[in-house]
Design a protein around this motif. Structure first.
Motif, PDB file in Angstrom:
ATOM      1  N   THR A 169      51.567 -69.511 -22.983  1.00 18.30           N
ATOM      2  CA  THR A 169      52.769 -69.639 -22.141  1.00 18.30           C
ATOM      3  C   THR A 169      53.964 -70.112 -22.955  1.00 18.30           C
ATOM      4  N   LYS A 170      53.742 -71.095 -23.814  1.00 16.92           N
ATOM      5  CA  LYS A 170      54.841 -71.592 -24.654  1.00 16.92           C
ATOM      6  C   LYS A 170      55.377 -70.486 -25.556  1.00 16.92           C
ATOM      7  N   GLU A 208      45.757 -71.206 -22.623  1.00 17.23           N
ATOM      8  CA  GLU A 208      46.820 -70.600 -21.821  1.00 17.23           C
ATOM      9  C   GLU A 208      48.147 -71.354 -21.984  1.00 17.23           C
ATOM     10  N   THR A 209      48.061 -72.656 -22.228  1.00 11.21           N
ATOM     11  CA  THR A 209      49.287 -73.437 -22.443  1.00 11.21           C
ATOM     12  C   THR A 209      50.017 -72.947 -23.681  1.00 11.21           C
ATOM     13  N   LEU A 210      49.253 -72.687 -24.750  1.00 10.12           N
ATOM     14  CA  LEU A 210      49.856 -72.192 -25.987  1.00 10.12           C
ATOM     15  C   LEU A 210      50.455 -70.801 -25.780  1.00 10.12           C
ATOM     16  N   ASP A 258      43.045 -82.471 -26.937  1.00 10.52           N
ATOM     17  CA  ASP A 258      44.255 -83.276 -27.033  1.00 10.52           C
ATOM     18  C   ASP A 258      44.021 -84.563 -26.253  1.00 10.52           C
ATOM     19  N   SER A 314      39.445 -69.061 -26.232  1.00  8.19           N
ATOM     20  CA  SER A 314      38.772 -70.278 -25.793  1.00  8.19           C
ATOM     21  C   SER A 314      37.267 -70.222 -26.015  1.00  8.19           C
ATOM     22  N   GLU A 334      51.993 -77.869 -32.766  1.00  9.92           N
ATOM     23  CA  GLU A 334      51.199 -78.821 -31.999  1.00  9.92           C
ATOM     24  C   GLU A 334      50.210 -79.521 -32.928  1.00  9.92           C
ATOM     25  N   TRP A 363      42.143 -78.835 -24.343  1.00  9.40           N
ATOM     26  CA  TRP A 363      43.506 -78.294 -24.352  1.00  9.40           C
ATOM     27  C   TRP A 363      43.434 -76.792 -24.069  1.00  9.40           C
TER      28      TRP A 363
END
Length: 855
Positions: free
Chosen positions: A357-358, A353-355, A345, A338, A370, A350
């Motif tokens: 986790t996925k 951490e979301t990426l 987004d 980051s 994405e 965006w």
């Protein structure tokens, strides 16, 4: 516990069964005691009644009481005896000496001299029977307890012995299995193809298998340490100190061996297991080589590649990534993703951490895709396609994630441009029909399910054709662009405006009540009316005819909405143009217009399925005797799918309004020529009607020349009729077409003459051969002097121009006589002959009363 449980359950069941059996025995015994008592009571009653009857007859009352006491004294079971007179006086009695609740009572009446009958009552005690039965029951209960105890003991002994036998059997089987396993374990080191050796805690060799000896033989040594790691002694020492297992490596010749030291506590020995890892080490070297090649490849590709660990820290990035992120490798390695990459987004940051986790939750081989915006340090944004794949390893947290950022800004802009072009009109930059229908579908959905109310407008430009015909299509295109800019000002951002045809526009006013919508649309109509369009030396003013339809929960579908809006718009045009017509469900005009629209599909189907048929009405020479036929007028009919004949008045108005009449004209022309070409004898002269649409296209002359050549038809056999109104509206096209067809040899007739306002003024400019007088003047000329005067005037003009006159609507002989008096040349109508199928005029030979005009 399971054994005791089964014993208890079995004993209880046994007790229940035995108790039931004993109960039946006791009950039976008690019943037998009762039956015996009853028999005894009946015997005693017989004796006592005899004694009582005898003594009563003698009148010995005192003797009777004494006899009863003596008898009862001998029979202890008797509890009470009473002899009672009719009036209730006790004559004699005995007892009760031992009153009992359980006794058997008998009563009998005996004669009592002249006084009547006396009642004798005898009661026997049942206490002895009850006591006897109770004693039997107690004996039975004791017996049940004893037998049940024996049964429980025997059952317990049986089950316990059986359980012990099973345990013994299982123990024997386990011993056998254990012995087998021990034998296998003992054989494992010896038969294992991998070298294995055992050492005691002092380092002395206690065992080595053949594979270990063979390995020592390759080095021609008897020292086991020669094939073991250099730290062999140190490893043994560490295991003595408490470590359970250790690993070390040793290169033996060309083989790379891995030594696994493991402590066996039971034997107090250290087993060393050697494994050949030569192939693994070779693979690792190849992997390092491939990794170097991969780094070289990644450095040379255009996509940005970044590798991070599971905590989001950057561990690798290629040259394209450093260029994209405006950084260098030394500065980026170790930083959190980051801090180097900022993705957006929908205008929101965006989180990386979301990426992560996925990817962490994804299965092996799964690629996370994405779309995002990459925020450059200078503030600009790029569209990037992000793909991320997890690097799986033996340790869950020891892997990482490979992220590929592909700059798709150019492709996205190109895609947006293509989408805009696909959904917008290139001339006006408004939405096109396809995009508009999609918005209309959404508006209809919201009206149905959320009770919203919208307004659909269908707008058609009036007199736009004048601009195109006068100044050309370039001028027309410029006018459309100017009007599109005018229209935009009258619609909100939430509204929808589209160009759906050449000079047709549509709009959807979202969440707008009808009165407010009418105000806004009328304001647009007024501004368009006031708009001046200047092109070169010409100045034009156009107007809008607008159809308005509410979109609400009762609307059916977009096809119905567009049809009703179109019908309302054409109603506005029919009412004088430059006005607004709101759709009314029960309006006669709207119903008529919708009916015409429904004819469109039926006409197209009839053309495709060849369901049009030709009829003909004869044209006769009024000057000759016997009404000689000189030609026939071709009439068209349609047949429905079930064979019903449909007159032209039902479908031709719709065909003219919706531009299908030209196809019908061409079908009639070719079908007539096909039938004439099949005729062996001299075929008839045919009068064929041409519509105004066909007249204005300027395509008919080349088409007719092609048909004449194809079917070898003489052009003079065909006469083409055009209405006066169509000819005047398309005067330039009409003159050109008439001259071209007359040059081919065909002739022309002006139909419905007299219906126009300027009939005589235009007549001298049209090079025609026949003048057909409008039937409105003919049908009443035998009774109306004015109509007769009009026919005479038309005849005078026609004679002056040397034109042949034809009267329509000749309904009876009186009209025919009047026409002959005036001097009209030819005539047709129901008074002469009704139309009949055209095939009947060409199927047989020529009649004696037929003289074709071309002959």
């Amino acid at each position: 516990m399971p054994t005791l449980t089964w014993v208890v359950l079995a004993t209880l069941v046994f007790i229940l069964v035995l108790s039931a059996a004993m109960g039946l025995v006791v009950r039976r015994e008690y019943q037998q005691q009762l039956n015996l008592a009853e028999e005894l009571a009946r015997g005693q009653m017989a004796v006592i009644s005899f004694i009582a009857e005898t003594e009563l007859q003698k009148g010995n009352y005192d003797t009777l009481s004494s006899l009863l006491e003596q008898w009862a004294g001998k029979h202890k079971e008797i509890d009470e005896i009473k002899l009672i007179s009719r009036n209730g006086f006790v004559i004699a009695s005995y007892g009760p000496h031992q009153p009992s609740d359980r006794r058997h009572v008998l009563a009998k009446e005996i004669p009592y001299s002249y006084r009547g009958r006396a009642k004798l009552m005898l009661a026997l005690s049942l206490e002895n029977a009850y006591i006897s039965t109770w004693r039997l029951a107690v004996q039975m209960m004791v017996t049940i307890v004893l037998i049940s105890g024996m049964f429980a003991l025997l059952t317990y002994l049986f089950l316990s012995r059986r359980y012990e036998a099973q345990l013994l059997s299982h123990s024997v089987e386990e011993l056998r299995d254990s012995e087998t396993r021990n034998l296998r374990l003992a054989a494992y080191p010896r038969e294992n193809p991998n070298p294995i050796a055992a050492f005691d805690l002092e380092g002395k060799t206690t065992f080595r298998n053949p594979a270990f000896s063979q390995l020592m033989g390759t080095l021609s040594t008897t020292d086991p340490g020669a094939v073991l790691p250099e730290k062999h002694v140190s490893f043994l020492s560490r295991i003595r100190d408490g470590e359970q297992q250790l690993f070390g490596e040793k290169i033996v010749g060309d083989r790379h061996m891995l030594a696994h030291y493991h402590m066996i506590d039971e034997a107090k020995e250290v087993y060393v297991y050697l494994q050949d890892i030569t192939a693994q080490r070779s693979a690792e070297r190849a992997l390092r080589k491939e990794r170097n090649q991969a780094h070289t490849t990644l450095a040379s590709i255009g996509d940005s590649v970044i590798t991070i660990n599971m905590d989001g820290e950057i561990i690798y990035l290629n040259g394209a990534a450093t260029k994209l992120c405006r950084t260098d490798v030394q500065h980026a390695i170790g930083k959190h993703l980051s801090e180097v990459v900022q993705l957006m987004d929908k205008e929101q940051l965006w989180p990386v951490e979301t990426l992560i986790t996925k990817c962490r939750l994804s299965p092996p081989g799964h690629v996370v895709n994405e779309e995002a915006s990459f925020l450059l340090p200078e503030g600009d944004g790029l569209h990037v396609h992000v793909t991320a794949t997890r690097i799986f390893s033996q340790e869950d947290d020891a892997g990482g994630i490979v992220i590929v950022l592909r700059d798709v800004t150019r492709e996205r802009r190109l895609q947006e441009e293509l989408h805009r072009q696909a959904s917008h009109d290139g001339l006006t930059e408004l939405m096109n029909r396809s995009a508009f229908e999609s918005h209309l579908e959404s508006a209809l959905e919201s009206a149905r399910h959320r009770n919203h109310e919208h307004i659909l407008c269908f707008m058609d430009l009036d007199q736009f054709k004048v601009v195109n015909d006068t100044c050309g299509h370039v001028a027309g295109d410029e006018l459309l662009r100017q009007l599109a800019r005018v229209m935009r000002k009258h619609f909100r951002g939430s509204d929808v405006l589209a160009r759906i045809g050449g000079d047709e526009f549509s709009s959807i006013l979202i969440d707008c009540p009808l009165p407010r919508a009418i105000e806004r649309i009328d304001s647009l109509r007024e501004e368009v009316q006031e708009h001046h369009f200047n092109w070169e030396s010409h100045s034009f003013r156009v107007s809008l005819s607008i159809g308005v339809v509410p979109i609400n929960q009762y609307s059916e579908n977009i096809v119905q909405l567009m049809s009703t809006a179109d019908a309302a718009c054409y109603s506005a045009k029919d009412s004088g143009r430059n006005r607004i017509t709101v759709y009314e469900r029960d309006s006669a005009t709207t119903i008529h217009r919708l009916g015409e629209m429904q004819w469109v599909s039926r006409i197209n189907s009839a053309l495709e399925e060849n369901r049009f048929v030709l009829y003909a009405q004869p044209i006769v020479d009024l000057r000759a005797e016997g009404s000689t036929i000189v030609g026939v007028e071709i009439l068209v009919r349609m047949t429905s799918p079930d064979g019903e004949l449909i007159p032209p008045g039902a479908f031709l108005p719709a065909a003219e309004r919706y531009d299908l009449i030209e196809r019908i004209d061409y079908w009639v022309i070719e079908r007539v020529m096909q039938l004439l070409a099949e005729c062996d004898s001299d075929y008839p002269d045919c009068f064929i009607n041409l519509s105004g649409a066909t007249l204005s296209r300027n395509h008919i002359a080349p088409y007719l020349k092609k048909m004449f050549d194809k079917y070898h038809i003489r052009p003079e056999k065909l006469t083409f009729e055009v209405t006066e109104t169509a000819a005047i509206q398309n005067l330039s096209s009409a003159l050109t077409m008439i001259r071209e067809l007359r040059a081919l040899g065909s002739r022309f007739a002006l139909d419905d003459f007299g219906s126009g306002l300027s009939s005589f003024g235009y007549l001298k400019n049209l090079p025609i051969d026949f003048l057909k007088i409008d039937g409105m003047f003919v049908k009443d000329m035998d009774t109306d002097p004015l109509d007769k005067g009009m026919v005479e005037a038309i005849k005078t003009v026609a004679d002056t121009m040397k034109l042949t006159t034809i009267a329509e609507f000749v309904e009876n002989n009186e009209i025919m006589e009047e026409l002959r008096k005036v001097g009209i040349d030819l005539g047709q109508g129901y008074g002469i002959a009704h139309p009949k199928p055209f095939a009947e005029y060409i199927s047989g030979g020529k009649d004696s009363n037929v003289v074709w005009l071309s002959s």
